[in-house]
Design an enzyme around this catalytic site. Sequence first.
Site, PDB file in Angstrom:
ATOM      1  N   ARG A  56      35.933  38.274  21.172  1.00  0.00           N
ATOM      2  CA  ARG A  56      36.085  39.531  20.438  1.00  0.00           C
ATOM      3  C   ARG A  56      37.546  39.934  20.255  1.00  0.00           C
ATOM      4  O   ARG A  56      37.890  40.637  19.328  1.00  0.00           O
ATOM      5  CB  ARG A  56      35.394  40.621  21.243  1.00  0.00           C
ATOM      6  CG  ARG A  56      34.344  41.347  20.467  1.00  0.00           C
ATOM      7  CD  ARG A  56      33.643  42.342  21.339  1.00  0.00           C
ATOM      8  NE  ARG A  56      33.127  41.699  22.552  1.00  0.00           N
ATOM      9  CZ  ARG A  56      32.610  42.377  23.581  1.00  0.00           C
ATOM     10  NH1 ARG A  56      32.565  43.688  23.566  1.00  0.00           N
ATOM     11  NH2 ARG A  56      32.133  41.755  24.621  1.00  0.00           N
ATOM     12  N   LYS A 163      24.677  28.080  34.696  1.00  0.00           N
ATOM     13  CA  LYS A 163      23.657  28.837  35.405  1.00  0.00           C
ATOM     14  C   LYS A 163      24.030  30.327  35.405  1.00  0.00           C
ATOM     15  O   LYS A 163      25.206  30.624  35.217  1.00  0.00           O
ATOM     16  CB  LYS A 163      23.497  28.320  36.836  1.00  0.00           C
ATOM     17  CG  LYS A 163      24.765  28.499  37.689  1.00  0.00           C
ATOM     18  CD  LYS A 163      24.435  28.399  39.134  1.00  0.00           C
ATOM     19  CE  LYS A 163      24.397  29.739  39.776  1.00  0.00           C
ATOM     20  NZ  LYS A 163      25.695  30.316  40.161  1.00  0.00           N
ATOM     21  N   ASP A 192      25.498  22.574  36.806  1.00  0.00           N
ATOM     22  CA  ASP A 192      25.423  23.026  38.187  1.00  0.00           C
ATOM     23  C   ASP A 192      26.677  22.419  38.801  1.00  0.00           C
ATOM     24  O   ASP A 192      26.714  21.214  39.089  1.00  0.00           O
ATOM     25  CB  ASP A 192      24.169  22.469  38.872  1.00  0.00           C
ATOM     26  CG  ASP A 192      24.076  22.946  40.308  1.00  0.00           C
ATOM     27  OD1 ASP A 192      25.119  23.003  40.982  1.00  0.00           O
ATOM     28  OD2 ASP A 192      22.969  23.269  40.763  1.00  0.00           O
ATOM     29  N   HIS A 193      27.716  23.225  38.980  1.00  0.00           N
ATOM     30  CA  HIS A 193      29.013  22.609  39.263  1.00  0.00           C
ATOM     31  C   HIS A 193      29.048  21.876  40.602  1.00  0.00           C
ATOM     32  O   HIS A 193      29.911  21.042  40.831  1.00  0.00           O
ATOM     33  CB  HIS A 193      30.155  23.621  39.129  1.00  0.00           C
ATOM     34  CG  HIS A 193      30.315  24.554  40.290  1.00  0.00           C
ATOM     35  ND1 HIS A 193      29.518  25.639  40.477  1.00  0.00           N
ATOM     36  CD2 HIS A 193      31.187  24.562  41.322  1.00  0.00           C
ATOM     37  CE1 HIS A 193      29.887  26.273  41.583  1.00  0.00           C
ATOM     38  NE2 HIS A 193      30.902  25.637  42.111  1.00  0.00           N
ATOM     39  N   LYS A 197      30.988  17.907  42.264  1.00  0.00           N
ATOM     40  CA  LYS A 197      31.872  17.790  43.434  1.00  0.00           C
ATOM     41  C   LYS A 197      31.803  16.372  43.987  1.00  0.00           C
ATOM     42  O   LYS A 197      30.732  15.778  44.101  1.00  0.00           O
ATOM     43  CB  LYS A 197      31.467  18.801  44.517  1.00  0.00           C
ATOM     44  CG  LYS A 197      31.769  20.248  44.122  1.00  0.00           C
ATOM     45  CD  LYS A 197      31.463  21.177  45.275  1.00  0.00           C
ATOM     46  CE  LYS A 197      31.503  22.631  44.838  1.00  0.00           C
ATOM     47  NZ  LYS A 197      32.789  23.267  44.956  1.00  0.00           N
ATOM     48  N   GLU A 231      30.209  31.576  52.405  1.00  0.00           N
ATOM     49  CA  GLU A 231      31.445  32.032  51.764  1.00  0.00           C
ATOM     50  C   GLU A 231      32.007  33.187  52.566  1.00  0.00           C
ATOM     51  O   GLU A 231      31.244  33.973  53.140  1.00  0.00           O
ATOM     52  CB  GLU A 231      31.157  32.492  50.340  1.00  0.00           C
ATOM     53  CG  GLU A 231      30.721  31.367  49.428  1.00  0.00           C
ATOM     54  CD  GLU A 231      30.545  31.864  48.007  1.00  0.00           C
ATOM     55  OE1 GLU A 231      31.457  31.678  47.197  1.00  0.00           O
ATOM     56  OE2 GLU A 231      29.496  32.466  47.724  1.00  0.00           O
ATOM     57  N   ASP A 250      21.276  33.096  43.040  1.00  0.00           N
ATOM     58  CA  ASP A 250      22.633  32.676  42.677  1.00  0.00           C
ATOM     59  C   ASP A 250      22.918  31.256  43.163  1.00  0.00           C
ATOM     60  O   ASP A 250      23.585  30.489  42.477  1.00  0.00           O
ATOM     61  CB  ASP A 250      23.638  33.663  43.304  1.00  0.00           C
ATOM     62  CG  ASP A 250      25.082  33.358  42.920  1.00  0.00           C
ATOM     63  OD1 ASP A 250      25.312  32.956  41.766  1.00  0.00           O
ATOM     64  OD2 ASP A 250      25.982  33.533  43.770  1.00  0.00           O
ATOM     65  N   HIS A 255      22.379  25.229  43.463  1.00  0.00           N
ATOM     66  CA  HIS A 255      23.214  24.345  44.290  1.00  0.00           C
ATOM     67  C   HIS A 255      22.471  23.787  45.513  1.00  0.00           C
ATOM     68  O   HIS A 255      22.492  22.584  45.767  1.00  0.00           O
ATOM     69  CB  HIS A 255      24.457  25.081  44.793  1.00  0.00           C
ATOM     70  CG  HIS A 255      25.260  25.756  43.714  1.00  0.00           C
ATOM     71  ND1 HIS A 255      25.375  25.249  42.440  1.00  0.00           N
ATOM     72  CD2 HIS A 255      26.004  26.886  43.717  1.00  0.00           C
ATOM     73  CE1 HIS A 255      26.147  26.043  41.720  1.00  0.00           C
ATOM     74  NE2 HIS A 255      26.534  27.048  42.466  1.00  0.00           N
ATOM     75  N   LYS A 353      27.395  35.580  51.604  1.00  0.00           N
ATOM     76  CA  LYS A 353      28.771  36.032  51.342  1.00  0.00           C
ATOM     77  C   LYS A 353      29.275  36.751  52.589  1.00  0.00           C
ATOM     78  O   LYS A 353      28.483  37.274  53.380  1.00  0.00           O
ATOM     79  CB  LYS A 353      28.795  37.003  50.168  1.00  0.00           C
ATOM     80  CG  LYS A 353      28.196  36.410  48.878  1.00  0.00           C
ATOM     81  CD  LYS A 353      29.237  36.205  47.826  1.00  0.00           C
ATOM     82  CE  LYS A 353      28.645  35.692  46.532  1.00  0.00           C
ATOM     83  NZ  LYS A 353      29.452  34.665  45.886  1.00  0.00           N
TER      84      LYS A 353
END
Length: 502
Positions: A56, A163, A192-193, A197, A231, A250, A255, A353
């Site tokens: 935008r 995702k 799916d990162h 890896k 995390e 999430d 993952h 987290k």
Amino acid sequence: MRDPRDRRLSRIAGPSSLVLFGVTGDLARKKLMPAVYDLANRGLLPPSFALVGFARRQWENEDFAAEVLESVKQHCRTPFDQRVWDQLSLGIRFVQGEFDDDEAFERLKATIEELDRERGTRGNHAFYLSIPPKAFELVCTQLSKHGLAQAEPGTWRRVVIEKPFGHDLESARALNDIVESVFPPDSVFRIDHYLGKETVQNILALRFANQLFEPIWNANYVDHVQITMAEDIGTGGRAGYYDGVGAARDVIQNHLLQLLALTAMEEPISFNAEDLRAEKEKVLAAVKLPDDLSTHSARGQFSGGLQGGEEVLGYLEEEGIPADSTTETFAAIRVDINTRRWAGAPFYLRTGKRLGRRVTEIAVVFKKAPNLLFRENGDEDFGQNAVVIRVQPDEGATIRFGSKVPGTQMEVRDVSMDFGYGHSFTESSPEAYERLILDVLLGEPPLFPRHQEVELSWKILDPFEEYWASLEEQPEPYAPGSWGPSSADELLARDGRTWRRP
Ligand code: BG6
């Protein structure tokens, strides 16, 4: 920084462009644009490669290029090289517009045609939707309506979606119907990162390139498997996305269930996409949920307090989070796998987290040996063998086994044998997104889950989500810097087990 192995294996993208929707987002700035530069720096993008931004903002090409440059300088993995940047920046374009603006999509079409003519991208374009899922339908429809999704013979068009792939099974199906009504299934690349890896790909090497592990990789020898993704950060300014989604959707749905599939699946007949995905799907389809979800799941929400000497806010106090939010920031579940290989050896998955530290690992914990010879020492707290695959950080693997303590007595204690990528290899691991973007441009799908995998994963998670929603209560609070709520410990204690302290 050219990696000679990449050149030898000819994994160099052909003429093409990457069209990025969502260029002003965090993911684009921190991961995607730097990954494009790193690929260019490693000599894996052709001189004709183009990067097109769509957003935008009232930007010209130069403004967008300046944004890309700033994100590259801040986040690139390989050293900055002005010549590589100068070459890459020749192919940078920006198209200004809203997603519902037909004229903007006509401008995008004109830009792509100009790139084909002037820079030689030859009709090959990948559309990367790094945007909220609610906008997928509109953007896909626009791409189709303006003739951007259809490839001419000898060219390709691909779409990359990030995702979350839906919110539950039903919405995932609806989303898939939309995307696949515009792009054929083999042109849809779901990211799916974790699959990009290095250590995640190493699960396959560890298991199937060695004779050492596979004979004991089953419930005859394995007691249970723990998969942890911890995390130490909070929501990191992503309240808008995270709240209402929560830890399980999430991370577990994608993952962690992918890690489970790679750890538990049978050996595929090859690493091509069909064979690999078929094995993953078989094992996901064999997942059996606990009869009693209340005793085999746990969830929590971090409260405020001291973490590593620093005062941090609780989840409910973070910016943008409603004060009565019931979203969980920690989730743990037990599942079993109904196959001959795994019956009797449960898999425990947990994520959260603001936990003790950032670590992702898969711990395959073995049954204890009878230890008849060592019993008389009175201490049987040894010999819990484990193979631990450390996905991050300190990527590598550890084997734990009992060893004699030096001295005149036959005393045994558990020790570790360690393999670390950093020690064994001089090459540094590419970022997951480098690998995945390159695979998109090369049209190589093995590291991208197909829709069936996504559906199977929702089928596993949905009953837990429904159960938690039915409780209509706040998740159990846990202190920042801890390892989650006490209900997570109880979940394992009930089975006579404990979580590893990673
Ligand atoms: C993302 C999640 O998929 O993975 C985030 O949406 C999480 O909540 C992130 O922080 C972690 O990725 P990594 O690669 O740092 O483990």
